[in-house]
Design a protein around this motif. Structure first.
Motif, PDB file in Angstrom:
ATOM      1  N   SER A   1      46.930  51.741  45.020  1.00  0.00           N
ATOM      2  CA  SER A   1      47.193  51.388  43.626  1.00  0.00           C
ATOM      3  C   SER A   1      46.151  52.074  42.754  1.00  0.00           C
ATOM      4  O   SER A   1      45.411  52.948  43.219  1.00  0.00           O
TER       5      SER A   1
ATOM      6  N   LEU B   1      46.294  45.048  41.133  1.00  0.00           N
ATOM      7  CA  LEU B   1      47.167  44.122  41.864  1.00  0.00           C
ATOM      8  C   LEU B   1      48.557  44.019  41.259  1.00  0.00           C
ATOM      9  O   LEU B   1      49.539  43.804  41.969  1.00  0.00           O
ATOM     10  N   GLN B   2      48.648  44.162  39.953  1.00  0.00           N
ATOM     11  CA  GLN B   2      49.924  43.985  39.271  1.00  0.00           C
ATOM     12  C   GLN B   2      50.976  44.976  39.746  1.00  0.00           C
ATOM     13  O   GLN B   2      52.176  44.683  39.732  1.00  0.00           O
TER      14      GLN B   2
ATOM     15  N   HIS C   1      51.605  45.764  42.711  1.00  0.00           N
ATOM     16  CA  HIS C   1      52.237  45.192  43.899  1.00  0.00           C
ATOM     17  C   HIS C   1      52.832  43.811  43.637  1.00  0.00           C
ATOM     18  O   HIS C   1      53.650  43.332  44.416  1.00  0.00           O
ATOM     19  N   ASN C   2      52.391  43.187  42.559  1.00  0.00           N
ATOM     20  CA  ASN C   2      52.905  41.864  42.205  1.00  0.00           C
ATOM     21  C   ASN C   2      53.123  41.815  40.694  1.00  0.00           C
ATOM     22  O   ASN C   2      52.290  41.299  39.954  1.00  0.00           O
TER      23      ASN C   2
ATOM     24  N   LEU D   1      52.388  38.758  38.537  1.00  0.00           N
ATOM     25  CA  LEU D   1      51.022  38.220  38.484  1.00  0.00           C
ATOM     26  C   LEU D   1      50.592  38.010  37.037  1.00  0.00           C
ATOM     27  O   LEU D   1      50.781  38.878  36.185  1.00  0.00           O
TER      28      LEU D   1
ATOM     29  N   ASP E   1      59.158  48.137  36.680  1.00  0.00           N
ATOM     30  CA  ASP E   1      58.363  47.049  36.092  1.00  0.00           C
ATOM     31  C   ASP E   1      57.465  47.528  34.970  1.00  0.00           C
ATOM     32  O   ASP E   1      56.634  46.770  34.455  1.00  0.00           O
TER      33      ASP E   1
END
Length: 202
Positions: free
Chosen positions: A3, A65-66, A68-69, A72, A171
């Protein structure tokens, strides 16, 4: 986990008096993080700069992280800066930030004008790239177009034999796409006030 995450804070857009007030910084700093400031070498950095350095580390980790999620939600107090080390040369601050059981290393460039923090992306198979720049105007449209142009100009210098485009995932998260290989690489863009920045790893 592959990422990218970076964040930049322009100090001209902050209020130093308000930043130093506990009612403000305790919204996103833990007691342990506040105490850690007093363990730094005397005069290493202003407290208001420390507050925004930690904010930028938390924001950069969230962006990392966002990807992958996407669902979040950013909750700064759940991203804990558990280590920070003063630079021994002109190589910037380094530290680590933890979210649940995931720990990230980070690197911050700090001066009197801004702090720019990047999550450490380097592996034995990839090379990290980062840069920051001051722009003349600070409208949202100028920030957005300028940071993309800045990134693509730098990539064209690094990889003159290839053509890269900045696209978005479904996204809305930016990626770099190589036209020659068709491969996509994580990209993180940030801007605040008159400063823009990026990070990616290829």
């Amino acid at each position: 986990m592959i990422s990218a995450g970076n964040d930049i804070v322009s100090f001209a857009e902050t209020n130093p008096v308000r930043t130093k007030q506990p009612a403000f910084y305790k919204k996103f700093l833990t007691d342990a993080e506040v105490k850690r400031y007093h363990l730094l070498p005397t005069g290493a950095m202003l407290f208001e700069h420390y507050v925004w350095l930690l904010w930028s580390a938390k924001e950069a980790a969230f962006k990392f992280l966002q990807r992958h999620n996407p669902l979040l939600v950013f909750s700064p107090s759940r991203f804990i800066v558990d280590n920070i080390i003063a630079p021994t040369k002109a190589d910037g601050w380094i530290g680590s930030v933890t979210y649940t059981n995931i720990k990230f290393g980070f690197h911050s460039v700090l001066n009197n004008d801004f702090v720019h923090t990047v999550i450490d992306l380097s592996t034995e198979n990839t090379t990290p790239y980062r840069a920051e720049k001051r722009i003349a105007t600070s409208t949202l449209a100028d920030q957005s177009s300028s940071v993309r142009a800045f990134c693509l100009d730098q990539i064209a210098t690094l990889f003159p034999e290839d053509d890269f485009k900045i696209l978005k995932t479904p996204d809305g998260i930016p990626v770099l796409r190589s036209e020659s290989s068709g491969l996509s690489y994580p990209l993180s863009l940030s801007h605040h006030g008159n400063y823009i920045a990026y990070s990616f790893c290829i």
